[in-house]
Scaffold this motif. Structure first.
Motif, PDB file in Angstrom:
ATOM      1  N   SER A 282       0.779  -1.272   0.057  1.00 16.52           N
ATOM      2  CA  SER A 282       0.235   0.182   0.058  1.00 16.52           C
ATOM      3  C   SER A 282       0.834   1.231   0.071  1.00 16.52           C
ATOM      4  O   SER A 282       0.434   2.325  -0.271  1.00 16.52           O
ATOM      5  CB  SER A 282      -0.954  -0.037   1.275  1.00 16.52           C
TER       6      SER A 282
ATOM      7  N   ASP B  98       1.635   6.607   1.272  1.00 14.22           N
ATOM      8  CA  ASP B  98       0.274   7.152   1.706  1.00 14.22           C
ATOM      9  C   ASP B  98       0.580   8.194   2.936  1.00 14.22           C
ATOM     10  O   ASP B  98       0.173   9.181   3.116  1.00 14.22           O
ATOM     11  CB  ASP B  98      -0.506   5.920   2.366  1.00 14.22           C
TER      12      ASP B  98
ATOM     13  N   GLN C  23     -10.211  14.202  -1.641  1.00 13.98           N
ATOM     14  CA  GLN C  23     -10.906  13.066  -1.845  1.00 13.98           C
ATOM     15  C   GLN C  23     -11.349  12.662  -3.172  1.00 13.98           C
ATOM     16  O   GLN C  23     -11.735  11.646  -3.740  1.00 13.98           O
ATOM     17  CB  GLN C  23     -11.789  12.782  -0.799  1.00 13.98           C
TER      18      GLN C  23
ATOM     19  N   ARG D  38      -9.461   7.551  -7.053  1.00 15.58           N
ATOM     20  CA  ARG D  38      -9.750   6.709  -6.051  1.00 15.58           C
ATOM     21  C   ARG D  38      -8.149   6.388  -5.205  1.00 15.58           C
ATOM     22  O   ARG D  38      -8.488   6.112  -4.104  1.00 15.58           O
ATOM     23  CB  ARG D  38      -9.788   5.211  -6.819  1.00 15.58           C
TER      24      ARG D  38
ATOM     25  N   ARG E  93      -8.869   9.062  -2.587  1.00 19.82           N
ATOM     26  CA  ARG E  93      -9.901   8.985  -1.894  1.00 19.82           C
ATOM     27  C   ARG E  93      -9.783   8.682  -0.082  1.00 19.82           C
ATOM     28  O   ARG E  93     -10.337   9.294   0.447  1.00 19.82           O
ATOM     29  CB  ARG E  93     -11.119   7.967  -2.199  1.00 19.82           C
ATOM     30  N   PRO E  94      -9.154   7.683   0.126  1.00 16.94           N
ATOM     31  CA  PRO E  94      -9.053   7.250   1.530  1.00 16.94           C
ATOM     32  C   PRO E  94      -8.167   8.137   2.364  1.00 16.94           C
ATOM     33  O   PRO E  94      -8.087   7.892   3.614  1.00 16.94           O
ATOM     34  CB  PRO E  94      -8.742   5.657   1.621  1.00 16.94           C
TER      35      PRO E  94
ATOM     36  N   ARG F  25      -9.159  11.152   5.083  1.00 18.99           N
ATOM     37  CA  ARG F  25      -9.868  10.648   6.183  1.00 18.99           C
ATOM     38  C   ARG F  25      -8.953  10.059   7.376  1.00 18.99           C
ATOM     39  O   ARG F  25      -9.038  10.340   8.651  1.00 18.99           O
ATOM     40  CB  ARG F  25     -10.592   9.351   6.127  1.00 18.99           C
TER      41      ARG F  25
ATOM     42  N   HIS G 151     -13.937  12.363  10.247  1.00 21.27           N
ATOM     43  CA  HIS G 151     -12.504  12.053  10.184  1.00 21.27           C
ATOM     44  C   HIS G 151     -12.115  10.931  11.245  1.00 21.27           C
ATOM     45  O   HIS G 151     -12.870  11.194  12.157  1.00 21.27           O
ATOM     46  CB  HIS G 151     -11.521  13.319  10.294  1.00 21.27           C
ATOM     47  N   THR G 152     -11.224  10.212  11.022  1.00 22.68           N
ATOM     48  CA  THR G 152     -10.817   9.259  11.887  1.00 22.68           C
ATOM     49  C   THR G 152      -9.524   9.523  12.879  1.00 22.68           C
ATOM     50  O   THR G 152      -9.169   8.863  13.693  1.00 22.68           O
ATOM     51  CB  THR G 152     -10.377   7.867  11.123  1.00 22.68           C
TER      52      THR G 152
END
Lengths: 186, 281
Positions: B18, B45, B64, B68, B71-72, B75, B105-106
């Motif tokens: 990733s 990331d 976002q 694609r 997108r994550p 957050r 948001h996380t």
């Protein structure tokens, strides 16, 4: 036996000499050699600091297979400039403020340093800084990229960075609706 | 200390797949319409997260919609939330947007800023905001309430949960002693003698930084018993870019050498903990 012992001593002497050197030699993926101040390398890069402390620095050029010569040249250049820019009293009083944030604004010379880079060179440098654990250089390069994105729409950002839009029309519409507030000024 | 920095960076680099997105070679090595390589989407990331965190709140959220791959990211990128005019020109909307961001948001949180905030009856609301998951591990917090109401306004109690991670804090009033603070800045002190008493609330202070009104400038007699081992520095303010405080009053220079030593120490401290707290008048 005697010969071996002699060799051992010579090895020992060489190691001591290495430890005494105040520069380290780094080798890019394409085999070019660069010299950088040991102090600056250890201070600015956690990975190089670890290698220096662990004695895994090669006098004939420490292999950095992941970094091309252009990026490595910029890394070394940054280290040298950084070493020279500290610590004059004038600089301290003007630039290191008490409210130093984790992402402190780049200083004038750092700004110029990244501004002159081509698009490709900038991204190679980000990857090199990340690989070498150079927190500050990573901040400065990321800051530059964020400046390139600031105030732009997703369309404009895609254009600047050649990003392919792989959303379907429907997906994009859904996202825009979900984030509607972020797409309009009021 | 250096090892810590390294560990932190390596820790978040875990799954190799990733981290590094390969270029879509089928597209001719490039992601863009004109065939140029998409260099930015190849970054790991956490680096993209750092970049998103540096953007104004709105711009960060909009990333976002890029692709694609993006997108994550928002957050989970450290949240930088500025509840001010940049979020919306309308006070009411700012509240709605901030509430939405904080629920979407996380976390973790990087910076939370509430500038010239119209408090009204919203004290419980901002207290809830500060308790939200999105702000866990917050590094910087900045508070200023709208001035028309001159009553001293306290920090919401939930702000105290950030004491171990906070790096920078600008508040209008101190509600509780923060016992672990190592570097302390006091802004616009009405009375220097109060510093010594005040310090008793901060047994861990190693570095103290003081500004005060120009007409009250005088040397502070430091009682070392108040905070044993504390190091005190008073700098000259003009050139220091001490802009986060409302009144950039000059600092008194006790000794140039001491001051430089202090600034060096600060620049080299990896933790770089810094609190700026105003005493209630």
């Amino acid at each position: 036996m005697e010969v071996d012992k002699g060799k051992g001593e010579a090895e020992e002497t060489r190691k001591v000499a290495e430890a005494d050197r105040d520069t380290v030699t780094l080798k890019s993926s394409d085999g070019k050699l660069f010299e950088v101040s040991k102090e600056a390398a250890a201070r600015l890069s956690t990975v190089l600091a670890g290698m220096i402390a662990g004695g895994s620095i090669d006098d004939n050029g420490t292999d950095l297979k992941q970094i091309g010569s252009e990026a490595l040249e910029n890394v070394v250049d940054y280290c040298n400039k950084h070493a020279n820019s500290i610590p004059s009293a004038a600089l301290i009083s003007s630039s290191i403020s008490f409210n130093t944030a984790p992402f402190k604004e780049p200083e004038e010379w750092e700004r110029k340093f990244v501004d002159r880079l081509s698009h490709d060179a900038l991204f190679d440098l980000v990857e090199a800084a990340n690989f070498l654990g150079m927190e500050r250089l990573l901040d400065v390069t990321c800051h530059k990229i964020s400046e390139m994105m600031k105030g732009k729409s997703p369309d404009q950002i895609r254009e600047v960075f050649n990003i392919k839009n792989d959303y379907t029309k429907e997906e994009l519409e859904e996202i825009r609706q979900e984030l509607a507030w972020a797409f309009y000024d009021d | 200390m250096l090892d810590d920095g390294r560990a932190k960076r390596i820790m978040i680099e875990v799954p190799v797949e990733s981290r590094h997105q390969e270029l879509p070679l089928a597209e001719g090595g490039g992601g863009g319409e004109d065939g140029g390589p998409d260099l930015i989407s190849r970054l790991p990331d956490e680096v993209l997260g750092d970049i998103i965190s540096l953007l104004p709140t709105k711009d960060g959220t909009r990333t976002q919609a890029i692709s694609r791959r993006w997108r994550p990211l928002w957050r989970a990128a450290p949240l930088s939330l500025e509840v001010g005019r940049s979020l919306s020109g309308q006070d009411r909307k700012r509240i709605i947007f901030a509430t939405k961001i904080l629920s979407d948001h996380t976390g973790p949180g990087r910076r939370f800023s509430l500038s010239d905030f119209r408090l009204r009856d919203r004290f419980a609301k901002i207290d809830r905001w500060l308790g939200s998951r999105a702000l866990t591990g917050l590094r910087e917090i900045e508070f200023s309430y709208e001035r028309e109401n001159s009553l001293p306004r306290p920090m919401p109690p939930s702000a105290l949960r950030f004491a171990p991670t906070l790096y920078e804090m600008i508040a209008l009033k101190l509600t509780t002693s923060m016992r672990t603070v190592k570097v302390l800045a006091l802004d616009s002190l009405p009375n220097l003698n109060s510093v010594v008493d005040f310090l008793k609330c901060f047994p861990c202070v190693e570095k103290l930084y003081v500004t005060w009104m120009a007409n009250q400038r005088r040397r502070l007699q430091v009682d070392n018993k108040a905070s044993p081992g504390a190091q005190f520095a008073f700098g000259c303010g003009h050139k220091m870019g001490y802009s986060c405080f409302s009144k950039p009053d000059p600092f008194e220079l006790v000794s140039h050498e001491d001051f430089l030593r202090f600034m060096h120490g600060l620049a080299e401290t990896i933790l770089r903990t810094a609190f700026g707290i105003s005493l209630p008048k």
